[in-house]
Motif scaffolding. Structure first.
Motif, PDB file in Angstrom:
ATOM      1  N   ASP A   1      10.787   3.151  -0.926  1.00  0.00           N
ATOM      2  CA  ASP A   1      10.650   4.585  -0.624  1.00  0.00           C
ATOM      3  C   ASP A   1       9.199   5.059  -0.509  1.00  0.00           C
ATOM      4  OD1 ASP A   1      13.434   4.859  -0.638  1.00  0.00           O
ATOM      5  OD2 ASP A   1      13.448   5.219  -2.803  1.00  0.00           O
ATOM      6  N   GLU A   2       8.323   4.581  -1.380  1.00  0.00           N
ATOM      7  CA  GLU A   2       6.972   5.141  -1.449  1.00  0.00           C
ATOM      8  C   GLU A   2       5.892   4.269  -0.823  1.00  0.00           C
ATOM      9  OE1 GLU A   2       5.893   6.444  -5.420  1.00  0.00           O
ATOM     10  OE2 GLU A   2       7.998   6.336  -6.011  1.00  0.00           O
ATOM     11  N   TYR A   3       6.237   3.042  -0.429  1.00  0.00           N
ATOM     12  CA  TYR A   3       5.201   2.084  -0.072  1.00  0.00           C
ATOM     13  C   TYR A   3       5.458   1.467   1.302  1.00  0.00           C
ATOM     14  CZ  TYR A   3       4.936   2.342  -5.167  1.00  0.00           C
ATOM     15  OH  TYR A   3       4.869   2.786  -6.466  1.00  0.00           O
ATOM     16  N   SER A   4       4.430   0.763   1.790  1.00  0.00           N
ATOM     17  CA  SER A   4       4.567  -0.096   2.958  1.00  0.00           C
ATOM     18  C   SER A   4       4.256  -1.521   2.526  1.00  0.00           C
ATOM     19  CB  SER A   4       3.603   0.326   4.075  1.00  0.00           C
ATOM     20  OG  SER A   4       3.996   1.553   4.654  1.00  0.00           O
TER      21      SER A   4
ATOM     22  N   ILE B   1      -2.279  -1.731  -3.546  1.00  0.00           N
ATOM     23  CA  ILE B   1      -1.704  -1.422  -4.857  1.00  0.00           C
ATOM     24  C   ILE B   1      -1.202  -2.679  -5.545  1.00  0.00           C
ATOM     25  CG2 ILE B   1       0.148  -0.162  -6.036  1.00  0.00           C
ATOM     26  CD1 ILE B   1       0.049   1.860  -3.721  1.00  0.00           C
ATOM     27  N   SER B   2      -0.605  -3.564  -4.766  1.00  0.00           N
ATOM     28  CA  SER B   2      -0.005  -4.765  -5.334  1.00  0.00           C
ATOM     29  C   SER B   2      -0.019  -5.873  -4.290  1.00  0.00           C
ATOM     30  CB  SER B   2       1.434  -4.473  -5.783  1.00  0.00           C
ATOM     31  OG  SER B   2       2.043  -5.608  -6.349  1.00  0.00           O
TER      32      SER B   2
ATOM     33  N   MET C   1       6.522  -2.046 -10.123  1.00  0.00           N
ATOM     34  CA  MET C   1       5.495  -1.175  -9.546  1.00  0.00           C
ATOM     35  C   MET C   1       5.278   0.078 -10.390  1.00  0.00           C
ATOM     36  SD  MET C   1       4.579  -2.612  -6.568  1.00  0.00           S
ATOM     37  CE  MET C   1       3.938  -1.264  -5.603  1.00  0.00           C
ATOM     38  N   LYS C   2       6.186   0.355 -11.319  1.00  0.00           N
ATOM     39  CA  LYS C   2       6.179   1.652 -11.993  1.00  0.00           C
ATOM     40  C   LYS C   2       5.753   1.615 -13.457  1.00  0.00           C
ATOM     41  CE  LYS C   2       7.652   4.133  -8.537  1.00  0.00           C
ATOM     42  NZ  LYS C   2       6.770   5.127  -7.927  1.00  0.00           N
TER      43      LYS C   2
ATOM     44  N   VAL D   1       0.857  -1.188   0.000  1.00  0.00           N
ATOM     45  CA  VAL D   1       0.000   0.000   0.000  1.00  0.00           C
ATOM     46  C   VAL D   1       0.892   1.237   0.000  1.00  0.00           C
ATOM     47  CG1 VAL D   1      -1.824  -1.227   1.265  1.00  0.00           C
ATOM     48  CG2 VAL D   1      -0.120   0.119   2.536  1.00  0.00           C
ATOM     49  N   LYS D   2       0.277   2.404  -0.214  1.00  0.00           N
ATOM     50  CA  LYS D   2       1.045   3.634  -0.070  1.00  0.00           C
ATOM     51  C   LYS D   2       1.593   3.724   1.350  1.00  0.00           C
ATOM     52  CE  LYS D   2      -1.256   6.504  -3.557  1.00  0.00           C
ATOM     53  NZ  LYS D   2      -2.047   7.737  -3.814  1.00  0.00           N
ATOM     54  N   ARG D   3       2.732   4.356   1.480  1.00  0.00           N
ATOM     55  CA  ARG D   3       3.436   4.370   2.761  1.00  0.00           C
ATOM     56  C   ARG D   3       2.528   4.871   3.884  1.00  0.00           C
ATOM     57  NH1 ARG D   3       9.822   5.433   3.141  1.00  0.00           N
ATOM     58  NH2 ARG D   3      10.086   5.154   5.373  1.00  0.00           N
TER      59      ARG D   3
ATOM     60  N   ASP E   1      -7.149   0.346  -1.257  1.00  0.00           N
ATOM     61  CA  ASP E   1      -5.824   0.898  -0.971  1.00  0.00           C
ATOM     62  C   ASP E   1      -4.691  -0.056  -1.350  1.00  0.00           C
ATOM     63  OD1 ASP E   1      -6.744   3.341   0.174  1.00  0.00           O
ATOM     64  OD2 ASP E   1      -7.278   2.239   1.996  1.00  0.00           O
TER      65      ASP E   1
END
Length: 505
Positions: free
Chosen positions: A265-268, A312-313, A478-479, A238-240, A310
């Motif tokens: 960097d951007e996720y949890s 993402i992956s 992820m990008k 998920v987002k951080r 929420d």
């Protein structure tokens, strides 16, 4: 094709962390080693972990003291062997008095701190949370201790790379169709791109993970002497959830724990689960129940409440654990078991690997070679304790290498420099091959992935498909969007065709 007259000392089937770890140790001791993998390096369990090098705090409750001590010692060893891939991290355990009393946690952490010598990692401490904490107001205190994070798939890749540089033959996308004994040696029939060929080996190592008993039954036509339990572990991304760089270890009322780890960097990264698995290990997916379970654990602890949207992956893997007849999946031992069998004096040995963890792969390999030593009296001494893995040879720190890269490559952005430093360590200069500007790197596939890097990963690191590069070599999956992935696959296809035509000429 292979020289069918050559006889390898050891043939390893399976190129997860255990397979490449054994191969790397063996070839460094002077043995002639062959490795085959039906898919990509680390394409299954070894890339579906919680990305941790850790002692296994929760295993203390199961009285797995030998495993925990070995893992704690290996944290320090691996930190020195691959500091570009492995990084210290502080973990916070919120205290929930109704789950485990504070004295029990203090006792466990005291053992965790002193069961093995620490050289670089800080010890544990009691902490209190203030109003700025991301945790709910009802959680007022907790405990903090040290462990490490790791790029799991790249740990496999660098072990395979080191083994190859020492002389091992590494063959990905190559399935072992059968293995039979002929005149005291193993004869393996292998298949690559629908073409079959044979090799011979004095010893066969079954490091096939979730397929360990299937391999014995189907490829060897034997009866397994031990059983395994397949346990699915799943994660969500998920987002951080919070800006700080520490991780959380959350206790749940089923006596399990769930990690929340800063990721890319951007996720949890949130996981893992323990679910008995009975399907095809080639096709493992997180279940709705697992997703709901992980979300519920987060929502029980954090002010920020997660919803299904929420997520993402996700990813899931299957652990092949030695069947110790534990009633619950979460209680099955994570220790490894090595089974060596040769029925008669003239039988070729078979070493079968059950279980194992990323953290203890090196010790597992040493134990495997110790069992095989009687077949190879010329085998050299243990060597992996002090040896740096590829990328760590002349590596000081991610920060210093990142700065040097930005000074050397005109137009290089901070994010790409950071990724290169953490991915390749000092081998980044080999990847760049004296290129000085971003324009020199060729076609851009998006988010700092250029032709230069793709060519290197294909030529040096056995990457053949977009998933190999995006999810196991670079973590850029992820990008990139669908069109960018398709472009990358087309380029790899053309690159492979050119290589095949060049080999034929």
């Amino acid at each position: 094709m292979q020289d069918t007259n050559a006889i390898y000392d050891i043939a390893v089937v399976g190129a997860g962390i255990n397979g490449v770890g054994i191969a790397n140790d063996a070839v460094g001791r002077g043995l002639n080693v062959f490795v085959c993998e039906k898919d990509d390096l680390a394409s299954h369990t070894s890339s579906a972990s919680s990305k941790l090098i850790h002692g296994g705090l929760r295993y203390l409750e199961q009285k797995e003291f030998r495993l925990v001590r070995e893992a704690l010692l290996e944290r320090e060893v691996l930190l020195k062997k691959a500091p570009h891939l492995i990084h210290p991290m502080r973990f916070i355990m919120p205290h929930q008095p109704y789950l485990r009393p504070a004295w029990l946690i203090r006792s466990g952490l005291f053992i965790y701190d002193y069961l093995a010598k620490r050289e670089t990692l800080e010890g544990s401490e009691l902490i209190y949370f203030n109003a700025d904490s991301p945790l709910k107001e009802t959680i007022s205190r907790g405990f903090e201790y040290s462990d490490c994070t790791v790029d799991d798939a790249r740990l496999v890749v660098v072990n395979a790379l080191q083994a190859h540089e020492l002389g091992a033959q590494i063959r990905t996308q190559t399935r072992c169709v059968s293995a039979t004994q002929q005149e005291g040696v193993w004869c393996l029939t292998l298949e690559h791109q629908k073409q079959q060929y044979q090799i011979k080996a004095r010893v066969l190592v079954n490091a096939t993970g979730a397929w360990v008993t299937d391999f014995i039954q189907q490829q060897l036509l034997q009866t397994p002497k031990a059983g395994i339990r397949l346990v699915q572990g799943s994660h969500i991304v998920v987002k951080r959830l919070y800006p700080e760089h520490h991780a959380f270890i959350l206790q749940n009322d089923d006596q399990r724990i769930v990690f929340v780890i800063p990721y890319l960097d951007e996720y949890s990264l949130i996981g893992t689960t323990d679910l008995e698995f009975e399907g095809d290990p080639n096709h493992v997916q997180i279940t709705e129940q697992e997703t709901a379970y992980l979300i519920d654990v987060i929502n029980d602890h954090f002010k920020l409440q997660l919803q299904l949207d929420d997520v993402i992956s996700t990813y899931a893997g299957v652990r092949a654990l030695y069947d110790d007849e534990s009633a619950q999946a979460s209680k099955i031992t994570r220790d490894y078991v090595l089974a060596l069998s040769n029925e008669g004096e003239h039988e070729a040995p078979l070493l079968t690997v059950y279980g194992g963890k990323l953290t203890t792969y090196r010790k597992l390999a040493e134990a495997a070679l110790s069992q095989l030593k009687r077949y190879f009296p010329q085998m050299k001494a243990e060597w992996t304790l002090q040896a740096k893995l590829p990328g760590a040879e002349d590596f000081d720190s991610v920060e210093l290498l990142r700065t040097e890269l930005m000074q050397s490559i005109q137009g290089l952005d901070l994010h790409t420099a950071q990724r290169w430093a953490k991915t390749y360590g000092c081998r980044v200069w080999q990847m760049l091959d004296e290129k000085k500007t971003m324009q020199d790197l060729g076609q851009s596939f998006g988010y700092g992935l250029y032709q230069q890097e793709v060519d290197y990963l294909y030529r040096v690191e056995w990457a053949r498909h977009s998933q190999d590069i995006l999810w196991r070599r670079t973590k850029l999956g992820m990008k990139l969007n669908i069109a960018e992935v398709r472009s990358l696959d087309m380029y790899l296809h053309d690159l492979h065709q050119r290589r095949v035509q060049g080999d034929a000429a």
